[in-house]
Every structure is written in structure tokens, then in C-alpha cells.
Design an enzyme around this catalytic site. Sequence first.
Site, PDB file in Angstrom:
ATOM      1  NE  ARG A 143      -3.382  -0.187   2.859  1.00  0.00           N
ATOM      2  CZ  ARG A 143      -3.863  -0.035   4.172  1.00  0.00           C
ATOM      3  NH1 ARG A 143      -3.420  -0.820   5.091  1.00  0.00           N
ATOM      4  NH2 ARG A 143      -4.625   0.950   4.471  1.00  0.00           N
ATOM      5  CE  LYS A 173      -5.852   4.503   4.012  1.00  0.00           C
ATOM      6  NZ  LYS A 173      -7.040   3.900   3.988  1.00  0.00           N
ATOM      7  CG  HIS A 174      -2.699   4.667   8.590  1.00  0.00           C
ATOM      8  ND1 HIS A 174      -2.140   3.994   7.505  1.00  0.00           N
ATOM      9  CD2 HIS A 174      -4.105   4.209   8.642  1.00  0.00           C
ATOM     10  CE1 HIS A 174      -3.033   3.032   6.933  1.00  0.00           C
ATOM     11  NE2 HIS A 174      -4.236   3.292   7.661  1.00  0.00           N
ATOM     12  CG  HIS A 186      -6.928  -3.724  10.933  1.00  0.00           C
ATOM     13  ND1 HIS A 186      -5.700  -3.257  10.248  1.00  0.00           N
ATOM     14  CD2 HIS A 186      -7.941  -3.368  10.227  1.00  0.00           C
ATOM     15  CE1 HIS A 186      -6.102  -2.345   9.408  1.00  0.00           C
ATOM     16  NE2 HIS A 186      -7.378  -2.473   9.404  1.00  0.00           N
ATOM     17  CG  ASP A 257      -7.568   3.453  11.356  1.00  0.00           C
ATOM     18  OD1 ASP A 257      -8.720   3.110  10.572  1.00  0.00           O
ATOM     19  OD2 ASP A 257      -6.348   3.173  11.097  1.00  0.00           O
TER      20      ASP A 257
END
Length: 347
Positions: A143, A173-174, A186, A257
Site C-alpha cells: 500500500r 494516512k496513517h 487491526h 481510524d
Amino acid sequence: MMKKLQPGPVLIDVQGTQLTKEEKKRLKHPLVGGVILFSRNYENPEQLRHLTKQIKKARSGPLLIAVDHEGGRVQRFKDKGFTHLPSMQLLGEYWNRNPLWAMRVSTEIGYILAAELRSCGVDFTFAPVLDLDYGVSTVIGTRSFHRDPKVVAMLARAVIQGMSLAGMAACGKHFPGHGFIDVDSHIDIPVDERDLETILQEDVMPFEWLGDMLLPAIMPAHVIYPKVDAKNAGFSKVWIQDILRERLNYQGMIFSDDLTMEGASVAGNITDRAKAALTAGCDMVLVCNRPDLADQLLAELDVKVNPLSVRRLLRLIPEKKFSSWDKLQKNSRYQYARSFQTQIFSS
């Protein structure tokens, strides 16, 4: 006629491809200000357009419809016509061979990304990722554009330019950077042991260079940087107010987030997490994949809508209508962008 509601500080999701009665009721809550969509909400462009119309109709007043749609492995809508976009890492690799053409194709990709979303009624995407590629973070991985913050800033700027051609704002982000550590926020609580100056001179630079004129929204990381603050960045007045707002003079929108992530659990239950994020300086909090927690938060959160946060959010909602999906497919500018991307990445 219903009184028009101002957008509130909570962004929620919906469960299927059309709204339920319970979801329509939830969207009318004064604290709701937006909806985030996922792959489960998509069957085809026509259905998606119908869903976004339902969402807008369900609330009297402005509402942001958003999605996590970056390209590569984080692309919520891929089939039935949506272009499969390359990962940002591929753009960084192409930069190493041909920087100017990498910027050009990044602009075309930004345009495709935003144009396809807007033609289906989606206002905004949480992109681009500005985290640096240290080669260790599995959650960031492909990413990220590049290890070099200058390259990240240049390619992100090009993608943002393409998005703006389709009338869509961007979100970096982030903040201040999630790429240095392997732990996935996560499912765990990441801790980055580096000192402030190291982070400012590396990971923060793309955010600072782009600024709020090009980057009207930022999302902090659910990462703890103990040499700066004991709280994770999304709950930290030090990171959000002292550093981002004051030191970097950032005046744009700040989204938390997802508060249901494990990295947010350090702040307590869902209401405690939302209060912590808003108190730290976030303008809007995200509650994803847990409608029960969204209902709990809307029932328990006792805050006044911040007029400054409303103005920042309204800046993200496109003012002008965009073409339909069918018209977009016939648009020569869009056709060229798709052809150009294919030419670059098939050669």
C-alpha cells in the site's frame, strides 16, 4: 418538511446492498455525519448508485459517503466494470525507472479511481497511504509508494491531482506513520519506539509537505509512540493538537481510524474511545462492522456538533454532480486514462 441536520461527528457503515429500516433510522441520528462502504455493499455500479441515493435520501442534510479504495489489495469495488488499479508500491517501483512518467500515470490512476467512485455516488475515499515502506509492515506492505519520503510526497501529489480532476478530495494516512513496525493495528496494539525527531524527519515529511491545501483530510494511526506520548496517535493531544495542528499548522479534517480495531482498545469501550478521539482533536470518529457498537455510541455519546468540524467535513463533499456510470464509460478522457494505465503496466 424535515429540518436539515448538520453532519455529526460519527461515521458508520451499512450491512448490505440496500438499506434496512433500522439503518434508515440510524442515519437520521443527529450525531451521524457519514457512511463508509465496503465490498459487501457492492454488486455492480447500478446497484451501488442506487444504494448511495438511498443513503443520501435517508437523511435531511449533508452526509459524506466514503470508502477505503486505494488500489492494489485495498480496493473495495473491483468487478463489473471497475478498473483493477495497481498497488501504490508498483508506482514507486516505476518511479525508480522513470520518475516523470511515474507521476503522469499516478495522475491518470487518481482520476480513474475518483471518477469511477463519483459516478456511483461515492463522495470520498480514504486515500492515499503516506506511510513509508520500510519493508517490515505486513498491514501496510504494497500500500506504500516508497521508502523515500520525497518520492511518497511526489507520487501522492500526482494521485491527488488526478482525484481532484474528478472532483474528489484526498485523505492522507496513517499519521504520523505506520510503516516502521510489523504489528497490525487491526488485531494488536502496535508500539513504535523511535524518538520524535526521527519520526518528524522521516515519516511525517509527506504529511507536512503536502499540507491541508492538497490534503484536506488526515487519519492518525492506532500506534503508540511512547517516547512522544503514552496514548496512541489517534487519542493523543500531543500528536493531534501540539504537533499536527500547532507545529505543522494543519487545518484540515482529522478522522479517527476505525474505533473497533484492536489498536483502539487501549481507550476502553466504544464510547470511551470516541470521547478520547474527539477530545484529542479528531473531527470525526469511525465505527465499522459493528452496528451494535454504533448504536451504543449514538445512545451514549453526549457531545455538541463542532461548527469548525462541520466546515471541514463540508469541504470534502463534492459540490458539483458527476456523470453517470454509463456516460463515464463513453467519456474520452476516462477512456484515455484507462488506456494509458494499461499501456504502462503491461509493458
